[in-house]
Design an enzyme around this catalytic site. Sequence first.
Site, PDB file in Angstrom:
ATOM      1  N   LYS A  86       7.864   5.504   7.744  1.00 53.52           N
ATOM      2  CA  LYS A  86       8.772   4.493   7.201  1.00 53.52           C
ATOM      3  C   LYS A  86       8.284   3.069   7.478  1.00 53.52           C
ATOM      4  O   LYS A  86       9.078   2.170   7.749  1.00 53.52           O
ATOM      5  CB  LYS A  86      10.194   4.700   7.742  1.00 53.52           C
ATOM      6  CG  LYS A  86      10.801   6.029   7.340  1.00 53.52           C
ATOM      7  CD  LYS A  86      10.821   6.165   5.834  1.00 53.52           C
ATOM      8  CE  LYS A  86      11.292   7.529   5.380  1.00 53.52           C
ATOM      9  NZ  LYS A  86      11.218   7.677   3.909  1.00 53.52           N
ATOM     10  N   SER A  87       6.974   2.899   7.410  1.00 56.15           N
ATOM     11  CA  SER A  87       6.379   1.586   7.643  1.00 56.15           C
ATOM     12  C   SER A  87       5.663   1.044   6.413  1.00 56.15           C
ATOM     13  O   SER A  87       4.895   0.090   6.524  1.00 56.15           O
ATOM     14  CB  SER A  87       5.395   1.655   8.825  1.00 56.15           C
ATOM     15  OG  SER A  87       6.056   1.990  10.020  1.00 56.15           O
ATOM     16  N   GLY A  88       5.881   1.662   5.258  1.00 58.28           N
ATOM     17  CA  GLY A  88       5.208   1.216   4.050  1.00 58.28           C
ATOM     18  C   GLY A  88       4.094   2.147   3.621  1.00 58.28           C
ATOM     19  O   GLY A  88       3.223   1.752   2.837  1.00 58.28           O
ATOM     20  N   THR A  89       4.122   3.387   4.096  1.00 57.52           N
ATOM     21  CA  THR A  89       3.060   4.351   3.809  1.00 57.52           C
ATOM     22  C   THR A  89       2.878   4.573   2.319  1.00 57.52           C
ATOM     23  O   THR A  89       1.752   4.543   1.804  1.00 57.52           O
ATOM     24  CB  THR A  89       3.379   5.696   4.492  1.00 57.52           C
ATOM     25  OG1 THR A  89       3.659   5.489   5.873  1.00 57.52           O
ATOM     26  CG2 THR A  89       2.211   6.659   4.346  1.00 57.52           C
ATOM     27  N   THR A  90       3.973   4.825   1.603  1.00 55.38           N
ATOM     28  CA  THR A  90       3.886   5.133   0.173  1.00 55.38           C
ATOM     29  C   THR A  90       3.321   3.949  -0.604  1.00 55.38           C
ATOM     30  O   THR A  90       2.480   4.112  -1.494  1.00 55.38           O
ATOM     31  CB  THR A  90       5.264   5.516  -0.383  1.00 55.38           C
ATOM     32  OG1 THR A  90       5.822   6.575   0.399  1.00 55.38           O
ATOM     33  CG2 THR A  90       5.158   5.963  -1.835  1.00 55.38           C
ATOM     34  N   TRP A  91       3.768   2.760  -0.268  1.00 53.66           N
ATOM     35  CA  TRP A  91       3.282   1.548  -0.933  1.00 53.66           C
ATOM     36  C   TRP A  91       1.792   1.352  -0.669  1.00 53.66           C
ATOM     37  O   TRP A  91       1.020   1.027  -1.571  1.00 53.66           O
ATOM     38  CB  TRP A  91       4.080   0.349  -0.430  1.00 53.66           C
ATOM     39  CG  TRP A  91       3.853  -0.912  -1.223  1.00 53.66           C
ATOM     40  CD1 TRP A  91       3.460  -1.014  -2.528  1.00 53.66           C
ATOM     41  CD2 TRP A  91       4.025  -2.245  -0.754  1.00 53.66           C
ATOM     42  NE1 TRP A  91       3.384  -2.332  -2.904  1.00 53.66           N
ATOM     43  CE2 TRP A  91       3.733  -3.107  -1.827  1.00 53.66           C
ATOM     44  CE3 TRP A  91       4.426  -2.794   0.470  1.00 53.66           C
ATOM     45  CZ2 TRP A  91       3.801  -4.497  -1.712  1.00 53.66           C
ATOM     46  CZ3 TRP A  91       4.507  -4.170   0.577  1.00 53.66           C
ATOM     47  CH2 TRP A  91       4.195  -5.007  -0.499  1.00 53.66           C
ATOM     48  N   HIS A 148      -0.037  10.399  10.018  1.00 53.78           N
ATOM     49  CA  HIS A 148       0.824   9.683  10.963  1.00 53.78           C
ATOM     50  C   HIS A 148       0.310   9.852  12.388  1.00 53.78           C
ATOM     51  O   HIS A 148       0.962   9.416  13.345  1.00 53.78           O
ATOM     52  CB  HIS A 148       2.264  10.199  10.882  1.00 53.78           C
ATOM     53  CG  HIS A 148       2.969   9.826   9.612  1.00 53.78           C
ATOM     54  ND1 HIS A 148       2.902   8.572   9.067  1.00 53.78           N
ATOM     55  CD2 HIS A 148       3.769  10.562   8.779  1.00 53.78           C
ATOM     56  CE1 HIS A 148       3.624   8.532   7.954  1.00 53.78           C
ATOM     57  NE2 HIS A 148       4.154   9.717   7.759  1.00 53.78           N
ATOM     58  N   ARG A 171       5.279  -2.085  10.625  1.00 56.24           N
ATOM     59  CA  ARG A 171       6.514  -2.685  10.124  1.00 56.24           C
ATOM     60  C   ARG A 171       7.383  -3.055  11.303  1.00 56.24           C
ATOM     61  O   ARG A 171       7.239  -2.481  12.402  1.00 56.24           O
ATOM     62  CB  ARG A 171       7.240  -1.667   9.226  1.00 56.24           C
ATOM     63  CG  ARG A 171       8.472  -2.196   8.515  1.00 56.24           C
ATOM     64  CD  ARG A 171       9.134  -1.092   7.705  1.00 56.24           C
ATOM     65  NE  ARG A 171      10.252  -1.591   6.898  1.00 56.24           N
ATOM     66  CZ  ARG A 171      11.050  -0.813   6.171  1.00 56.24           C
ATOM     67  NH1 ARG A 171      10.837   0.512   6.146  1.00 56.24           N
ATOM     68  NH2 ARG A 171      12.037  -1.330   5.469  1.00 56.24           N
TER      69      ARG A 171
END
Length: 305
Positions: A86-91, A148, A171
């Site tokens: 949830k730190s911008g991985t997908t982006w 991760h 993030r």
Amino acid sequence: MATYPPRSCAPMPFKVIEEKEDHPPPRRLEDYDDFISTLPLGKGWRLPFRKYQGFWYLEGFLPGAMAIQQHFKARPDDLFLVSFPKSGTTWLKALTFAIMTRKQYTLARHPLLSLNPHDCVAHMDELFATCQASKLETLPSPRILATHMPYSWLPDSVAISSGCKIIYICRDPKDALISYWHFSQQSSSSEVKQNSLMEAFENFCEGRFPFGPIWDHVLECWRERLRRPEKVLFVKYEEMLEEPVANVKTLAEFVGCPFSEEEEKGQMVEEIIRLCSFENMKSLEVNKSGNHVHMVVPAPLPPLI
């Protein structure tokens, strides 16, 4: 601006390669179960997690991480995307893939318009945990691989190899916690007891959190970036939001696919940012269902969607 060595810029979407090959059905890696059962157990989230080598890791993915440590061999032109969840991985997956494939596809017919970013960039932990590591060998070079795993867990072929590179995205910890907590609440069945937000906050601060402690996870790559800037790029989610053009140009430079003067004048950077924007990704049919599985927890554990 730093100068980086040139790199071949033609990664293939992982899902395209995956569908072309005949692979055995997924199964759970059981070689490490006896050892894992002796590790400290964390509870309170939808899935149990264990403490191993200083970090708490989802139990279902720990066999994969351990197998990576023992068996994975990096290629000199591999690119690794490392992040706390949830730190911008997908982006980051979308941006990196779009940058490196912009000469192979027009943005009007780009794979990201029909494939989820997780279909374009393989998640190593999942593939090793489900005995599907052979898919990574099938993937042609250059490969973009995501994990991760903390930096200290990466095998020597990644950490020591002079060729492969690492991009780490961090993030604000508070935002990562809130995002993970909401994600866990939404993806859980009503029968599964979850942490309250306050309980989650207290555990998070004490480091008892899946993939935590977050500060150690972040600091390991930050220190390596200071030591070897040609090897590790450290980016901040908030800075990418504030200055996307400058950061996308930095990403392109680091991976060896810098934008030409002609591309910049033609607003290629801005076009890639628009392609990978949250608004655009959310509007695409492939991303609307919410059923895309990012990390498929090996049986018998339920999937983490």
